[in-house]
Write an enzyme that holds these catalytic residues in place. Structure first.
Site, short mmCIF file in Angstrom:
data_model
loop_
_atom_site.label_atom_id
_atom_site.label_comp_id
_atom_site.label_asym_id
_atom_site.label_seq_id
_atom_site.Cartn_x
_atom_site.Cartn_y
_atom_site.Cartn_z
N ARG A 84 -34.38 31.90 45.21
CA ARG A 84 -34.89 30.81 44.37
C ARG A 84 -34.47 29.48 45.00
NH1 ARG A 84 -35.24 32.62 38.94
NH2 ARG A 84 -36.05 30.58 38.41
N ARG B 1 -22.57 16.62 39.81
CA ARG B 1 -22.18 17.32 41.05
C ARG B 1 -21.30 16.46 41.94
NH1 ARG B 1 -25.35 22.05 40.96
NH2 ARG B 1 -27.32 21.68 39.91
N ASP C 158 -5.89 24.52 40.69
CA ASP C 158 -4.47 24.87 40.57
C ASP C 158 -4.10 26.03 41.49
OD1 ASP C 158 -4.01 22.89 38.72
OD2 ASP C 158 -4.02 24.20 36.97
N ASN D 91 -16.62 27.58 49.04
CA ASN D 91 -17.74 26.95 48.35
C ASN D 91 -17.67 27.46 46.91
OD1 ASN D 91 -20.07 26.07 47.19
ND2 ASN D 91 -21.42 26.71 48.86
N HIS E 8 -17.36 21.80 40.02
CA HIS E 8 -17.43 20.64 39.12
C HIS E 8 -16.75 20.86 37.78
CE1 HIS E 8 -20.37 19.97 42.21
NE2 HIS E 8 -21.14 20.96 41.77
N PRO F 261 -20.24 31.37 42.23
CA PRO F 261 -21.35 31.93 41.46
C PRO F 261 -22.75 31.58 42.00
CG PRO F 261 -20.18 30.25 40.20
CD PRO F 261 -19.34 30.57 41.39
N ASN F 262 -23.57 32.60 42.03
CA ASN F 262 -25.00 32.51 42.38
C ASN F 262 -25.28 32.33 43.87
OD1 ASN F 262 -26.05 32.73 39.64
ND2 ASN F 262 -25.13 30.72 39.33
N TYR G 55 -31.67 25.07 48.82
CA TYR G 55 -30.69 25.92 49.51
C TYR G 55 -31.25 26.66 50.72
CZ TYR G 55 -28.19 24.97 45.18
OH TYR G 55 -27.59 24.34 44.12
N ALA H 9 -20.90 26.21 41.34
CA ALA H 9 -20.85 25.41 40.11
C ALA H 9 -19.41 25.17 39.62
CB ALA H 9 -21.66 26.09 39.01
N GLU I 94 -13.51 22.57 51.83
CA GLU I 94 -14.58 22.77 50.84
C GLU I 94 -15.93 22.61 51.54
OE1 GLU I 94 -14.74 19.40 48.23
OE2 GLU I 94 -15.86 20.47 46.69
N HIS J 82 -20.27 22.72 50.94
CA HIS J 82 -21.46 22.83 50.07
C HIS J 82 -22.69 22.85 50.95
CE1 HIS J 82 -19.17 22.39 46.48
NE2 HIS J 82 -18.51 21.39 47.05
N ILE J 83 -23.58 23.77 50.65
CA ILE J 83 -24.82 23.90 51.43
C ILE J 83 -25.68 22.64 51.24
CG2 ILE J 83 -26.97 25.23 51.61
CD1 ILE J 83 -25.22 27.70 50.71
N SER J 84 -25.78 22.20 49.99
CA SER J 84 -26.60 21.02 49.70
C SER J 84 -25.74 19.75 49.73
CB SER J 84 -27.25 21.17 48.32
OG SER J 84 -26.25 21.16 47.30
N ARG K 95 -27.19 14.38 44.63
CA ARG K 95 -27.88 15.12 43.57
C ARG K 95 -27.47 14.55 42.18
NH1 ARG K 95 -27.42 21.39 44.75
NH2 ARG K 95 -28.91 21.40 43.02
O1 CA2 Z 1 -24.63 23.11 47.62
C1 CA2 Z 1 -23.82 24.00 47.33
O2 CA2 Z 1 -23.38 24.80 48.14
C2 CA2 Z 1 -23.40 24.18 45.86
O3 CA2 Z 1 -22.03 24.57 45.85
C3 CA2 Z 1 -24.27 25.28 45.31
C4 CA2 Z 1 -24.08 25.52 43.81
C5 CA2 Z 1 -24.13 24.22 43.03
O4 CA2 Z 1 -23.79 24.45 41.68
C6 CA2 Z 1 -23.20 23.16 43.60
O5 CA2 Z 1 -23.35 21.97 42.87
C7 CA2 Z 1 -23.53 22.91 45.06
C8 CA2 Z 1 -25.14 26.45 43.28
C9 CA2 Z 1 -25.32 27.73 44.02
C10 CA2 Z 1 -26.50 28.40 43.42
O6 CA2 Z 1 -27.24 28.99 44.42
C11 CA2 Z 1 -28.51 29.37 44.11
C12 CA2 Z 1 -29.09 30.22 44.98
C13 CA2 Z 1 -30.37 30.64 44.75
C14 CA2 Z 1 -31.06 30.21 43.64
C15 CA2 Z 1 -30.47 29.33 42.77
C16 CA2 Z 1 -29.17 28.92 43.01
#
Ligand code: CA2
Length: 143
Positions: A17, A110, A86, A73, A79, A9-10, A22, A76, A97, A99-101, A106
């Protein structure tokens, strides 16, 4: 060799944003980067993004007998989702797995990853480069 690359998601909002966390590159840029990274090592990729947990479970099940490995990836859902954990366990494909960040530095919530419990490796905090590393690692791991 074929890998399924899943973004949760997202991730489709990348670049729009929170550039401090990110980066400024978009989801389209990420897809291009993943395609080029896979092509460079002779791996075929199926790319998938969804904001829905069930759709991610469905695509993981789709990968059974169709893909050789999974790069995921879960965003959200990392977590929160026992369903994704499963599904990864059910198909028993090697998974990495990404994660960009740097999720480890954090918020505390997370630091827990359910999906990670079914993955052979976790790569975090390396931006887009993490996906390239995941594809290369999976290829070596399977070969
Ligand atoms: O660091 C990552 O790749 C995450 O999987 C990104 C997720 C976050 O919930 C994980 O804890 C770490 C969030 C992706 C949301 O991406 C956005 C992109 C643009 C603006 C806001 C959020």
């Amino acid at each position: 060799m074929k890998f399924l690359v899943i973004n949760g998601p997202n991730i489709n909002m990348l670049g729009l944003r929170e550039p401090d966390i990110y980066g400024r590159k978009t989801y389209a840029d990420l897809l291009e980067f993943i395609r080029a990274s896979a092509a460079a090592v002779g791996v075929e990729v199926e790319l998938f993004q969804s904001n829905s947990e069930g759709a991610i479970v469905d695509i993981i099940q789709w990968a059974y007998n169709r893909a050789d490995g999974i790069v995921i990836n879960p965003a959200a859902y990392t977590h929160t989702s026992v369903a994704i954990l499963d599904a990864l366990k059910a198909v028993a494909l090697p998974a990495v797995e990404v994660h960009i960040s740097d999720v480890g530095s954090r918020e505390d919530f997370r630091k827990l990853s359910y999906a990670g419990k079914a993955c052979v490796k976790t790569i975090a905090g390396k931006g887009f480069e993490g996906y390239k590393e995941a594809i290369e690692f999976l290829k070596d791991h399977i070969s």
